[in-house]
Design an enzyme around this catalytic site. Structure first.
Site, PDB file in Angstrom:
ATOM      1  N   GLY A 123       0.813  -1.214   0.000  1.00 15.73           N
ATOM      2  CA  GLY A 123       0.000   0.000   0.000  1.00 15.73           C
ATOM      3  C   GLY A 123       0.844   1.260   0.000  1.00 15.73           C
ATOM      4  N   PHE A 124       0.158   2.370   0.073  1.00 14.16           N
ATOM      5  CA  PHE A 124       0.824   3.675   0.006  1.00 14.16           C
ATOM      6  C   PHE A 124       1.815   3.840   1.160  1.00 14.16           C
ATOM      7  CE2 PHE A 124      -0.208   8.164   1.619  1.00 14.16           C
ATOM      8  CZ  PHE A 124       0.947   8.707   1.090  1.00 14.16           C
TER       9      PHE A 124
ATOM     10  N   LEU B 206      -2.263 -16.867  10.782  1.00 12.43           N
ATOM     11  CA  LEU B 206      -0.913 -16.768  10.215  1.00 12.43           C
ATOM     12  C   LEU B 206      -0.040 -17.865  10.809  1.00 12.43           C
ATOM     13  CD1 LEU B 206      -0.432 -12.889  10.392  1.00 12.43           C
ATOM     14  CD2 LEU B 206      -1.015 -14.283   8.394  1.00 12.43           C
TER      15      LEU B 206
ATOM     16  N   SER C  70      -5.393  -2.375   4.905  1.00 11.11           N
ATOM     17  CA  SER C  70      -6.790  -1.903   4.905  1.00 11.11           C
ATOM     18  C   SER C  70      -6.975  -0.916   3.753  1.00 11.11           C
ATOM     19  CB  SER C  70      -7.135  -1.160   6.209  1.00 11.11           C
ATOM     20  OG  SER C  70      -8.469  -0.677   6.159  1.00 11.11           O
TER      21      SER C  70
ATOM     22  N   TYR D 207     -15.458   1.457   7.939  1.00 10.56           N
ATOM     23  CA  TYR D 207     -14.056   1.813   8.184  1.00 10.56           C
ATOM     24  C   TYR D 207     -13.861   2.334   9.603  1.00 10.56           C
ATOM     25  CZ  TYR D 207      -9.477   4.001   7.304  1.00 10.56           C
ATOM     26  OH  TYR D 207      -8.148   4.369   7.342  1.00 10.56           O
TER      27      TYR D 207
ATOM     28  N   LYS E 149     -12.101   0.310  12.664  1.00  7.64           N
ATOM     29  CA  LYS E 149     -10.856   0.768  13.308  1.00  7.64           C
ATOM     30  C   LYS E 149     -11.059   0.917  14.816  1.00  7.64           C
ATOM     31  CE  LYS E 149      -7.969   1.382   9.729  1.00  7.64           C
ATOM     32  NZ  LYS E 149      -6.734   0.594   9.584  1.00  7.64           N
TER      33      LYS E 149
ATOM     34  N   ARG F 237      -9.132  10.229  -3.580  1.00  2.00           N
ATOM     35  CA  ARG F 237      -8.967  11.187  -2.485  1.00  2.00           C
ATOM     36  C   ARG F 237      -8.618  12.571  -3.029  1.00  2.00           C
ATOM     37  NH1 ARG F 237      -6.063   7.743   2.204  1.00  2.00           N
ATOM     38  NH2 ARG F 237      -5.241   6.559   0.454  1.00  2.00           N
TER      39      ARG F 237
HETATM   40  N1  UDP Z   1     -12.659  16.211  -1.632  1.00  2.00           N
HETATM   41  C1  UDP Z   1     -13.025  17.123  -2.624  1.00  2.00           C
HETATM   42  N2  UDP Z   1     -12.823  16.766  -3.915  1.00  2.00           N
HETATM   43  C2  UDP Z   1     -12.285  15.579  -4.303  1.00  2.00           C
HETATM   44  C3  UDP Z   1     -11.922  14.657  -3.282  1.00  2.00           C
HETATM   45  C4  UDP Z   1     -12.130  15.003  -1.958  1.00  2.00           C
HETATM   46  O1  UDP Z   1     -13.515  18.226  -2.329  1.00  2.00           O
HETATM   47  O2  UDP Z   1     -12.140  15.349  -5.512  1.00  2.00           O
HETATM   48  C5  UDP Z   1     -12.856  16.592  -0.225  1.00  2.00           C
HETATM   49  C6  UDP Z   1     -13.650  15.592   0.604  1.00  2.00           C
HETATM   50  O3  UDP Z   1     -15.047  15.805   0.486  1.00  2.00           O
HETATM   51  C7  UDP Z   1     -13.131  15.871   1.990  1.00  2.00           C
HETATM   52  C8  UDP Z   1     -11.663  16.256   1.759  1.00  2.00           C
HETATM   53  O4  UDP Z   1     -11.592  16.648   0.377  1.00  2.00           O
HETATM   54  O5  UDP Z   1     -13.803  16.979   2.569  1.00  2.00           O
HETATM   55  C9  UDP Z   1     -10.679  15.130   2.014  1.00  2.00           C
HETATM   56  O6  UDP Z   1     -11.158  13.984   1.342  1.00  2.00           O
HETATM   57  P1  UDP Z   1     -10.287  12.682   1.169  1.00  2.00           P
HETATM   58  O7  UDP Z   1     -11.103  11.762   0.287  1.00  2.00           O
HETATM   59  O8  UDP Z   1      -8.928  13.008   0.697  1.00  2.00           O
HETATM   60  O9  UDP Z   1     -10.139  12.014   2.586  1.00  2.00           O
HETATM   61  P2  UDP Z   1     -10.898  12.083   3.988  1.00  2.00           P
HETATM   62  O10 UDP Z   1     -10.165  13.118   4.771  1.00  2.00           O
HETATM   63  O11 UDP Z   1     -12.335  12.473   3.784  1.00  2.00           O
HETATM   64  O12 UDP Z   1     -10.765  10.717   4.538  1.00  2.00           O
END
Ligand code: UDP
Length: 327
Positions: A14-15, A66, A80, A155, A159, A196
């Site tokens: 993963g990242f 495991l 995850s 999620y 967690k 994201r």
């Molecule tokens: N967001 C946005 N445009 C996008 C993707 C995300 O405005 O194309 C907003 C999203 O609604 C949230 C924030 O950016 O308010 C961070 O979203 P992200 O999916 O990176 O992760 P989160 O912090 O919600 O887990």
């Protein structure tokens, strides 16, 4: 850190996991990575496969216990999905059952191995355990504001359950488990398609599409560069404090900005782009603000982020240019 440590990293493809594997190898550890690539990417660890100290086991850590021969000195449970975006195939909303299981059954498999064979465990929990927080910034003592039936519950509740499971193994079985709550993290090896905020903004700007802001852009996030985060992970795992087992640490960068500010910064750092900003409907259950209080990690571990946002985003843009082959 001792050069002979054996580390097992679930989610090593993963990242964050892939950066952790690289860092552990550089420290002289032998590293076993378990990943089923449900959300990880093979290219993240392709460069490690020839390293004799690195071993990849392609397996779902939730599927079965495991075996003892995976015994290690350090177990990092990072496996995850972590992106909330329901429109992308590797997000936790697209993989809700897998997400719930890897943070419960998968975690239990790791904890049981440590209980049988010894070794320290670190569980990667999340800032999402604070939900849409009423306390700002969020301290480790804050219990959060989470909906157990909301769209993010697969999620954030998983967690939270994972944290509870860790405490059972600490209290009832004397296993040394450390807990971290990871706040928004970014950098190379992020999946450009994971939906994201930064991956979307950067890939949109690189291809001259409009940057999609969900809502008015006044929500906030605090972004930590992945290298800083990995140093924090190691600091927690290697802490010699007598109360380290069961102690929770926020790991993230307290520098907070609005979503609109991030969008504007990306546009500024990709000068040739012809992108604009477009506003889309707000996302249900979207936490309105998030910022870690890292006083505990700072005072007890001497850890704090060092990479400046602008520099980190530039590096991330360069990485995305390479992997998406657009300029
Ligand atoms: N967001 C946005 N445009 C996008 C993707 C995300 O405005 O194309 C907003 C999203 O609604 C949230 C924030 O950016 O308010 C961070 O979203 P992200 O999916 O990176 O992760 P989160 O912090 O919600 O887990």
């Amino acid at each position: 850190m001792s050069v002979s440590l054996r580390a097992l990293v679930t989610g090593g493809g993963g990242f964050i996991g892939s950066h952790l594997c690289r860092r552990l190898l550089a420290d002289g550890c032998t590293v076993t990575c378990i990943d089923n690539f449900a959300s990880g990417l093979r290219r993240n660890i392709a460069g490690l496969l020839d390293d004799p100290s690195f071993r990849l086991i392609e397996q779902d850590v939730s599927a079965e216990p495991l075996p003892d021969d995976l015994q290690a000195d350090r177990y990092y449970h990072l496996a995850s999905p972590a992106s909330p975006n329901p429109h992308t195939p590797r997000s936790y909303m697209a993989l809700p059952l897998e997400t719930a299981l890897v943070n419960s059954v998968g975690l239990r498999n790791v904890l049981e191995l440590a209980r049988r064979r010894g070794g320290r465990v670190l569980f990667a929990s999340t800032s999402e355990v604070y939900g849409d927080p009423h306390e700002h910034p969020q301290r480790e003592e804050y219990w959060g504001n989470v909906s157990s039936t909301g769209p993010r519950s697969c999620y954030d509740e998983a967690k939270r359950f994972g944290e509870a499971l860790c405490m059972i193994f600490v209290r009832s079985y004397d296993v040394d488990v450390r807990l971290i709550r990871i706040f928004n993290t970014y950098g190379p090896n992020m999946d450009p398609e994971d939906g994201r905020m930064l991956p979307n903004f950067i890939t949109q700007a690189l291809s001259n599409q409009a940057l999609t802001i969900y809502g008015d852009g006044q929500f906030t996030r605090s972004l930590c560069y992945v290298q800083d985060l990995v140093e924090g992970v190691l600091a927690v795992m290697e802490s010699s404090r007598s109360d380290a087992a069961g102690r929770v640490y926020n790991l993230g960068n307290p520098e907070e900005h609005t979503i609109l500010e991030y969008a504007k910064l990306v546009l500024e750092l990709i000068p040739a782009n012809r992108s604009r900003i477009t506003h889309m409907p707000p996302v249900p259950d979207d936490p309105s603000r998030r910022r870690p209080d890292i006083t505990r990690a700072k005072s007890e571990l001497g850890w704090e982020p060092r990479v400046a946002l602008r520099k980190g985003i530039e590096t991330t843009i360069n990485y995305f240019r390479e992997v998406t082959a657009v300029s």
